[in-house]
Design a protein around this motif. Structure first.
Motif, PDB file in Angstrom:
ATOM      1  N   LYS A 101      -9.515  -3.536  56.624  1.00  0.00           N
ATOM      2  CA  LYS A 101     -11.153  -3.751  56.836  1.00  0.00           C
ATOM      3  C   LYS A 101     -11.620  -5.022  56.609  1.00  0.00           C
TER       4      LYS A 101
ATOM      5  N   SER B 161     -13.563   9.079  56.465  1.00  0.00           N
ATOM      6  CA  SER B 161     -13.390   8.349  55.334  1.00  0.00           C
ATOM      7  C   SER B 161     -15.277   9.339  54.996  1.00  0.00           C
ATOM      8  N   GLU B 162     -15.761   8.998  56.239  1.00  0.00           N
ATOM      9  CA  GLU B 162     -17.250   9.348  56.257  1.00  0.00           C
ATOM     10  C   GLU B 162     -17.584  10.810  55.594  1.00  0.00           C
TER      11      GLU B 162
ATOM     12  N   ASN C 216     -10.593   6.114  61.176  1.00  0.00           N
ATOM     13  CA  ASN C 216     -10.927   6.135  60.082  1.00  0.00           C
ATOM     14  C   ASN C 216     -12.269   6.186  59.205  1.00  0.00           C
ATOM     15  N   ASN C 217     -13.136   4.877  59.802  1.00  0.00           N
ATOM     16  CA  ASN C 217     -14.341   5.198  59.913  1.00  0.00           C
ATOM     17  C   ASN C 217     -14.679   6.560  59.707  1.00  0.00           C
TER      18      ASN C 217
ATOM     19  N   GLN D 265     -18.713  -2.259  55.330  1.00  0.00           N
ATOM     20  CA  GLN D 265     -17.128  -1.644  55.452  1.00  0.00           C
ATOM     21  C   GLN D 265     -16.816  -1.568  57.173  1.00  0.00           C
TER      22      GLN D 265
ATOM     23  N   GLU E 205     -11.780   3.835  50.510  1.00  0.00           N
ATOM     24  CA  GLU E 205     -11.284   5.108  52.349  1.00  0.00           C
ATOM     25  C   GLU E 205     -10.336   5.957  51.861  1.00  0.00           C
TER      26      GLU E 205
ATOM     27  N   PHE F 284     -19.571   5.299  49.271  1.00  0.00           N
ATOM     28  CA  PHE F 284     -20.704   5.920  50.806  1.00  0.00           C
ATOM     29  C   PHE F 284     -21.858   6.301  50.668  1.00  0.00           C
TER      30      PHE F 284
ATOM     31  N   PHE G 102     -14.468  -0.772  60.156  1.00  0.00           N
ATOM     32  CA  PHE G 102     -12.441  -0.628  60.095  1.00  0.00           C
ATOM     33  C   PHE G 102     -11.548  -1.091  61.537  1.00  0.00           C
TER      34      PHE G 102
ATOM     35  N   SER H  60      -8.279   8.403  54.169  1.00  0.00           N
ATOM     36  CA  SER H  60      -7.946   8.895  55.449  1.00  0.00           C
ATOM     37  C   SER H  60      -6.500   9.009  55.596  1.00  0.00           C
TER      38      SER H  60
END
Ligand code: UDP
Length: 254
Positions: free
Chosen positions: A13, A54-55, A50-51, A26, A196, A70, A28, A198
């Motif tokens: 990241k 993780s969100e 992953n974005n 951030q 994160e 976040f 990714f 993920s």
């Protein structure tokens, strides 16, 4: 076009200065590394997945009162986060033996642990993130005893919640890594979840087949890395923008 100020670049990241004080962006990357950067590659689409993953997980954790950095997703590869002062300790939560605990303690991979085990590693690439005890953390002032207590309580809550969430979509949460950071708000210092969550930092196995749906596919050259991440996203009900048609969800039929 003005270039944003790059605050930090890690292995997977990049952190950029955010639009307001106290925020960061951030980003990714598709870069994948293992064995402390010795093995390097690019996994097309990993950053996008992953974005989104993780969100999704951070939002669910917020909804049950687990504060984290976040704020909101900005686009395919970026999310707005709160700027925190990262505590230089990786928190590893384990439910089933896999990875380093197997080699360290001679346990067969896949053995359920008698109870959830939390381990701490000192964040240092130079030293290869050595495992440390609570004593080291408090003695060297990386976190106070109160902060460490909070970190442990939050980590166990995260584990309970995520274990159930993944179980519901046919995935076993074997282990994962968390990072925490301090934020200074209203004259108070709080420790919140950061980084994160993920398949890059969790071990996720299919409940029925034990197929690995995480970064071990890359670490161990098992192939199908992107498909595995995609499968996790699909089961979570997340649709990568512009992803394959079968990830678009239901459409109305006349
Ligand atoms: N992990 C991580 N970053 C690290 C070390 C570990 O995200 O620098 C995650 C890893 O993906 C796994 C868990 O933490 O889900 C436990 O990892 P382990 O200690 O077994 O290390 P590894 O086998 O990855 O060296």
């Amino acid at each position: 076009m003005t270039r944003r100020r790059r605050i930090y670049e890690g292995k997977a990241k990049v952190l950029f200065e955010g639009p307001e004080p106290g925020t960061l962006v951030q980003y990714f990357k598709d870069d994948a590394t293992a064995f402390n950067g010795e093995k390097k590659s690019t996994i097309t689409g990993k950053g996008v997945l992953n974005n989104r993953i993780s969100e999704h997980l951070m939002t669910k954790l917020s909804n049950i009162g687990i504060q984290n950095h976040f704020i909101r997703r900005l686009n395919m590869r970026e999310q707005l986060i709160k700027e925190v002062e990262i505590i230089p300790v990786e928190v590893i939560v384990r439910n089933v033996a896999a990875g380093s605990i197997c080699t360290r303690l001679g346990i067969t991979e896949g053995t359920p642990l008698p109870r959830t085990i939390i381990e701490y590693c000192f964040k240092s690439d130079e030293l290869n993130d050595p495992i440390v005890s609570e004593e080291h953390i408090t003695a060297f002032g990386w976190a106070t005893p109160q902060e460490l207590d909070e970190i442990m309580t939050q980590s166990l809550r995260v584990n309970d919640f995520l274990s159930g969430l993944f179980c519901g979509i046919g995935i076993k949460l074997i282990d994962f890594k968390l990072e925490f950071g301090r934020i200074y708000e209203d004259d108070e210092i709080q420790v919140i979840l950061a980084d994160e969550i993920s398949p890059d930092n969790c071990r996720l196995w299919d409940i029925k087949t034990n197929e690995k749906l995480d970064k071990d596919r890359f670490r161990r050259d098992l192939g199908g890395v992107e498909d595995a991440y995609q499968e996790v996203a699909r089961r979570l009900g997340i649709l990568p923008e512009g992803g394959p048609g079968d990830l678009k969800g239901p459409t109305a039929i006349q």
